[in-house]
Design a protein around this motif. Structure first.
Motif, mmCIF file in Angstrom:
data_model
loop_
_atom_site.group_PDB
_atom_site.id
_atom_site.type_symbol
_atom_site.label_atom_id
_atom_site.label_comp_id
_atom_site.label_asym_id
_atom_site.label_seq_id
_atom_site.Cartn_x
_atom_site.Cartn_y
_atom_site.Cartn_z
ATOM 1 N N ASN A 67 48.524 49.657 32.556
ATOM 2 C CA ASN A 67 47.122 49.794 33.516
ATOM 3 C C ASN A 67 46.426 48.550 33.258
ATOM 4 O O ASN A 67 45.646 48.331 32.589
ATOM 5 C CB ASN A 67 46.574 50.949 32.841
ATOM 6 C CG ASN A 67 45.267 51.272 33.645
ATOM 7 O OD1 ASN A 67 44.864 50.675 34.799
ATOM 8 N ND2 ASN A 67 44.189 52.243 33.112
ATOM 9 N N GLU A 68 46.654 47.639 34.548
ATOM 10 C CA GLU A 68 45.796 46.330 34.510
ATOM 11 C C GLU A 68 44.304 46.634 34.958
ATOM 12 O O GLU A 68 43.544 45.887 34.654
ATOM 13 C CB GLU A 68 46.354 45.419 35.652
ATOM 14 C CG GLU A 68 47.805 45.057 35.481
ATOM 15 C CD GLU A 68 48.445 44.274 36.431
ATOM 16 O OE1 GLU A 68 47.758 43.939 37.697
ATOM 17 O OE2 GLU A 68 49.788 43.842 36.464
ATOM 18 N N ASN A 69 44.071 47.786 35.377
ATOM 19 C CA ASN A 69 42.604 48.098 35.833
ATOM 20 C C ASN A 69 41.745 48.150 34.719
ATOM 21 O O ASN A 69 40.507 47.578 34.933
ATOM 22 C CB ASN A 69 42.513 49.568 36.625
ATOM 23 C CG ASN A 69 43.122 49.470 37.981
ATOM 24 O OD1 ASN A 69 43.388 48.384 38.709
ATOM 25 N ND2 ASN A 69 43.616 50.635 38.442
ATOM 26 N N VAL A 70 42.139 48.278 33.401
ATOM 27 C CA VAL A 70 41.372 48.288 32.266
ATOM 28 C C VAL A 70 40.787 47.069 32.057
ATOM 29 O O VAL A 70 39.546 46.629 31.605
ATOM 30 C CB VAL A 70 41.851 49.067 31.087
ATOM 31 C CG1 VAL A 70 42.239 50.410 31.211
ATOM 32 C CG2 VAL A 70 43.057 48.371 30.471
ATOM 33 N N PHE A 71 41.401 45.895 32.272
ATOM 34 C CA PHE A 71 41.076 44.571 32.132
ATOM 35 C C PHE A 71 40.030 44.240 33.325
ATOM 36 O O PHE A 71 39.056 43.423 33.045
ATOM 37 C CB PHE A 71 42.452 43.819 32.313
ATOM 38 C CG PHE A 71 43.192 44.206 30.916
ATOM 39 C CD1 PHE A 71 42.974 43.127 29.881
ATOM 40 C CD2 PHE A 71 44.175 44.824 30.756
ATOM 41 C CE1 PHE A 71 43.880 43.164 28.659
ATOM 42 C CE2 PHE A 71 44.908 44.947 29.727
ATOM 43 C CZ PHE A 71 44.851 44.239 28.844
ATOM 44 N N LYS A 72 40.491 44.514 34.631
ATOM 45 C CA LYS A 72 39.541 44.415 35.741
ATOM 46 C C LYS A 72 38.252 45.039 35.596
ATOM 47 O O LYS A 72 37.242 44.447 35.696
ATOM 48 C CB LYS A 72 40.171 44.700 36.944
ATOM 49 C CG LYS A 72 41.626 44.051 37.210
ATOM 50 C CD LYS A 72 42.318 44.442 38.338
ATOM 51 C CE LYS A 72 43.567 43.894 38.815
ATOM 52 N NZ LYS A 72 44.433 44.592 39.772
#
Length: 132
Positions: A67-72
């Motif tokens: 899940n890259e979205n948590v970084f974004k």
């Protein structure tokens, strides 16, 4: 974890050569996933991977489920690095001159990495047939 610090080096963007050390920051859980980190004069480039070699099917599964979205959502730029042996990502963010604030930022990133790696390795368990 085999180390106690993350060292941030400044590099020359043109040559890639090290210029100087900018700071040393206490390593926390999740730091073991970081493979390199440097400041290029504009931003910090932090690379992390799975910390262990993965099988071919796991490579695709990890990229699919991470899940890259948590970084974004936390204001970081993240992108996959696909020319590495194991799944690897690059996180970009601004340099912070205040040592404690930078250390806290790195702690937060390490925490996000650790949490997401734990989740993704749990998620891919028993999914080998899906990715073969």
């Amino acid at each position: 974890m085999d180390f106690s610090s993350l060292v941030l080096m400044e590099i020359d963007k043109e040559t890639g050569l090290f210029i100087k050390e900018l700071g040393s920051y206490k390593a926390t859980d999740g730091a073991e996933y970081i493979s390199k980190m440097y400041y290029d004069g504009e931003k910090i480039n932090l690379f992390f991977n799975t910390y262990k070699d993965v099988e071919e099917w796991e490579y695709s599964a990890i990229f699919d489920l991470f899940n890259e979205n948590v970084f974004k959502e936390n204001g970081y730029i993240i992108e996959e690095v696909d020319d590495e042996y194991n799944p690897t990502w690059k996180v970009e963010f601004g340099f912070i001159h205040e040592h404690q604030i930078m250390e806290n930022t790195l702690k937060k990133i390490c925490s996000l990495i650790k949490k997401e790696m734990d989740i993704v390795f749990l998620s891919i368990k028993d999914k080998e047939e899906e990715y073969m």
